[in-house]
Design an enzyme around this catalytic site. Structure first.
Site, PDB file in Angstrom:
ATOM      1  N   ASP A   1      60.728  48.677  33.020  1.00 17.25           N
ATOM      2  CA  ASP A   1      60.532  50.095  32.427  1.00 17.25           C
ATOM      3  C   ASP A   1      60.477  51.063  33.545  1.00 17.25           C
ATOM      4  O   ASP A   1      59.910  52.221  33.415  1.00 17.25           O
ATOM      5  CB  ASP A   1      59.110  50.235  31.689  1.00 17.25           C
ATOM      6  CG  ASP A   1      57.956  49.867  32.544  1.00 17.25           C
ATOM      7  OD1 ASP A   1      58.270  49.497  33.826  1.00 17.25           O
ATOM      8  OD2 ASP A   1      57.028  49.820  32.113  1.00 17.25           O
TER       9      ASP A   1
ATOM     10  N   GLY B   1      48.541  51.098  48.814  1.00 15.35           N
ATOM     11  CA  GLY B   1      49.746  50.174  48.298  1.00 15.35           C
ATOM     12  C   GLY B   1      49.798  48.814  48.927  1.00 15.35           C
ATOM     13  O   GLY B   1      50.290  47.823  48.449  1.00 15.35           O
TER      14      GLY B   1
ATOM     15  N   ASP C   1      45.345  48.757  40.561  1.00 16.00           N
ATOM     16  CA  ASP C   1      43.903  49.172  40.868  1.00 16.00           C
ATOM     17  C   ASP C   1      43.769  49.714  42.116  1.00 16.00           C
ATOM     18  O   ASP C   1      42.961  50.926  42.318  1.00 16.00           O
ATOM     19  CB  ASP C   1      43.050  47.865  40.556  1.00 16.00           C
ATOM     20  CG  ASP C   1      43.008  47.558  39.471  1.00 16.00           C
ATOM     21  OD1 ASP C   1      42.698  46.042  39.080  1.00 16.00           O
ATOM     22  OD2 ASP C   1      42.986  48.336  38.311  1.00 16.00           O
TER      23      ASP C   1
ATOM     24  N   SER D   1      51.576  51.262  37.849  1.00 14.30           N
ATOM     25  CA  SER D   1      51.531  51.286  39.448  1.00 14.30           C
ATOM     26  C   SER D   1      52.386  52.411  40.072  1.00 14.30           C
ATOM     27  O   SER D   1      52.189  53.020  40.981  1.00 14.30           O
ATOM     28  CB  SER D   1      51.896  50.030  39.890  1.00 14.30           C
ATOM     29  OG  SER D   1      51.211  48.840  39.531  1.00 14.30           O
TER      30      SER D   1
ATOM     31  N   HIS E   1      45.053  38.106  34.436  1.00 16.45           N
ATOM     32  CA  HIS E   1      45.820  39.185  33.811  1.00 16.45           C
ATOM     33  C   HIS E   1      46.953  38.506  32.760  1.00 16.45           C
ATOM     34  O   HIS E   1      48.166  39.358  32.453  1.00 16.45           O
ATOM     35  CB  HIS E   1      46.302  40.353  34.589  1.00 16.45           C
ATOM     36  CG  HIS E   1      45.220  41.117  35.382  1.00 16.45           C
ATOM     37  ND1 HIS E   1      45.268  41.179  36.644  1.00 16.45           N
ATOM     38  CD2 HIS E   1      43.900  41.459  34.811  1.00 16.45           C
ATOM     39  CE1 HIS E   1      44.105  42.090  36.646  1.00 16.45           C
ATOM     40  NE2 HIS E   1      43.256  42.084  35.809  1.00 16.45           N
TER      41      HIS E   1
END
Length: 507
Positions: free
Chosen positions: A334, A418, A44, A376, A150
């Site tokens: 990933d 970040g 976010d 992200s 989450h």
């Protein structure tokens, strides 16, 4: 409360373009500006942050407010995660906007309120994404303390106690965290994480009220319900806002300010209305990036630039398996897939695009990262590339100094949104030491400079194996999962080395 809301996939940040659309849409009708409330999560922060910066470049009056009040993750460098307390900010900011406060004042008052609230919760069972297994396991006689919204597990497992025992344990920690004392006043939010019954919520509310009154802390308001859920998770959170002597009366007035929002207190929004606002396809076009070019590359320089990007794209694709493995302990496993998608998109872009102005190319790559990578990583790369683009657009010539400044601008943007710095076990631990070596040697022989920079990048990535994660996803997990190199740091080393080695071969 809110005038707009932007949703991503389940438990994921929305893309920057979606956020920017919402900002532009609201600014179209509210000339006073737009305040963007950002939950304190890496994705976010990055994607909403990029949207804010793009909106500012387009001339939109906008302010961002990063909020977070979670006690369980408050030790993190970037602060506690955003929990149900974020809903308080919807109400506070909405009330101030309705009362005519200016944009900067709204942001400053809300930022001050964030210092005086804290949230902690427990869950008896995990949730699951639709069609998938549960995200973690809990024994039938245990509960998780500090579970997130989450689907995250908590910071520790505990044996189940009575409602009174559990509420006391939670509130002891919350009261200590924001240093509440006898005589203080609070606003209370009791958040249903999704699968808790109304009966249980009422018992919890009663125990909360009794606890506070026994401590001679006055609960001026108790808001209880589905404020910020985690799908079907069977648990709850308690958030306390200290209505302090300096600002408490104003905050309470704002919480009480009239609203017809259904989720807060019910009202007309439950009745179907006429009309509405349709999509405006020209909205983002009106607020697109102003044309900036910067230095122009010669045909030979363009071919070298093209070769650099093609080689970098090929190398990250070759290392897909390695990057996935490095990411599997502390992330989704990933990283390699994500970088490969980025590389493939770059390869397609190079087939049809002009490389005459590198500033424009970097901007295009930032847009590709935003749309093709996602998550992200996409936010980080998009922010860094867009910042580098803007910096390079202001350069007077295509020289080593201009590219170093762009490099530094990218790192500054990544740190700003970040929250990471060199030493925090991220890609910056590759980029920063390599940039330092480049800067120290850039007036010397070009091949020697680039070779030293390649070595510094590799050394920086390797060093992350012995670092403690202080930012990003790895900071949320036990150190036993971060014994190897950081995937993001190694990925940065792979493409940076590919670019520099290509240039070395061409000189």
């Amino acid at each position: 409360m809110l005038d707009g809301s932007v949703s991503g996939s389940v438990f994921a940040s929305p893309a920057t373009g979606q956020v920017l659309y919402a900002i532009a849409q609201l600014y179209k009708y509210h000339s006073g500006g737009v305040i963007v409330i950002i939950g304190n999560y890496t994705g976010d922060r990055l994607n909403f942050g990029k949207a804010i910066e793009k909106a500012k470049i387009a001339g939109i009056k906008v302010e961002g407010l990063i909020v977070g009040e979670d006690v369980a993750s408050s030790h993190n460098k970037t602060g506690g995660r955003s929990m149900c307390g974020e809903v308080f900010f919807y109400k506070l900011c909405g009330g101030m906007a309705a009362k005519g406060f200016d944009l900067v004042t709204i942001r400053n008052i809300a930022a001050e309120a964030n210092k005086f609230m804290a949230t902690l919760g427990v869950t008896l069972s995990p949730c699951s994404l639709p069609g998938q297994h549960t995200l973690f396991e809990i024994a039938h006689d245990e509960l998780e303390l500090g579970a997130g919204v989450h689907g995250e597990a908590g910071i520790t497992k505990m044996k189940i106690g009575t409602a009174k025992e559990v509420v006391t344990m939670i509130l002891d920690k919350v009261v200590a965290h924001i240093k509440l004392k006898s005589g203080d006043r609070v606003a209370v939010m009791i958040n249903n994480l999704g699968g808790t019954s109304l009966l249980e919520m009422n018992i919890i509310a009663a125990e909360t009220k009794d606890y506070l009154e026994n401590k001679r802390i006055t609960p001026e308001r108790i808001f209880s319900g589905h404020m910020k859920t985690s799908l079907e998770m069977h648990g709850f959170q308690i958030c306390l806002m200290n209505l302090n002597q300096e600002h408490g009366d104003l905050w309470l007035e704002l919480l009480d300010y009239p609203t017809t929002v259904l989720g807060w207190a019910g009202g007309p929004l439950s009745v179907k209305g006429d009309g509405g606002v349709g999509d405006d396809e020209t909205l983002l076009q009106a607020h697109s990036r102003k044309i900036t070019t910067g230095p122009k590359l010669s045909p030979k320089e363009q071919e070298i630039f093209r070769g650099c990007l093609e080689t970098a794209a090929e190398e990250v694709a070759k290392n897909e398996g390695l990057l996935n493995r490095l990411d599997s302990g502390c992330g989704d496993g990933d990283c390699g897939n994500t970088l490969k998608k980025f590389g493939q998109a770059i390869t397609s872009y190079l087939k049809m695009s002009s490389l005459e102005y590198p500033s424009n190319v970097l901007w295009d790559l930032s847009e590709i990262a935003e749309t093709d990578m996602g998550g992200s990583s996409g936010g980080i790369y998009s922010l860094g590339l867009s910042a580098a683009s803007q910096t390079l657009a202001n350069a007077k010539s295509n020289d080593a100094s201009a590219w170093l400044t762009a490099w530094q601008g990218a790192m500054e943007a990544i740190t700003k949104y970040g929250g990471a710095e060199p030493g925090d076990r991220t890609m910056l631990d590759t980029l920063y030491p390599a940039s330092v070596v480049y800067k120290e040697n850039m007036k010397g022989d070009i091949k020697t400079t680039l070779k030293k920079t390649v070595e510094a990048a590799d050394k920086g990535a390797k060093a992350t194996a012995n670092m403690t994660a202080k930012a990003g996803r790895a900071s949320y997990v036990s150190s036993i999962y971060t014994q190897d190199e950081d995937a993001g740091a190694r990925a940065a080393a792979i493409w940076l080395q590919a670019i520099l080695n290509y240039i070395i071969d061409k000189y």
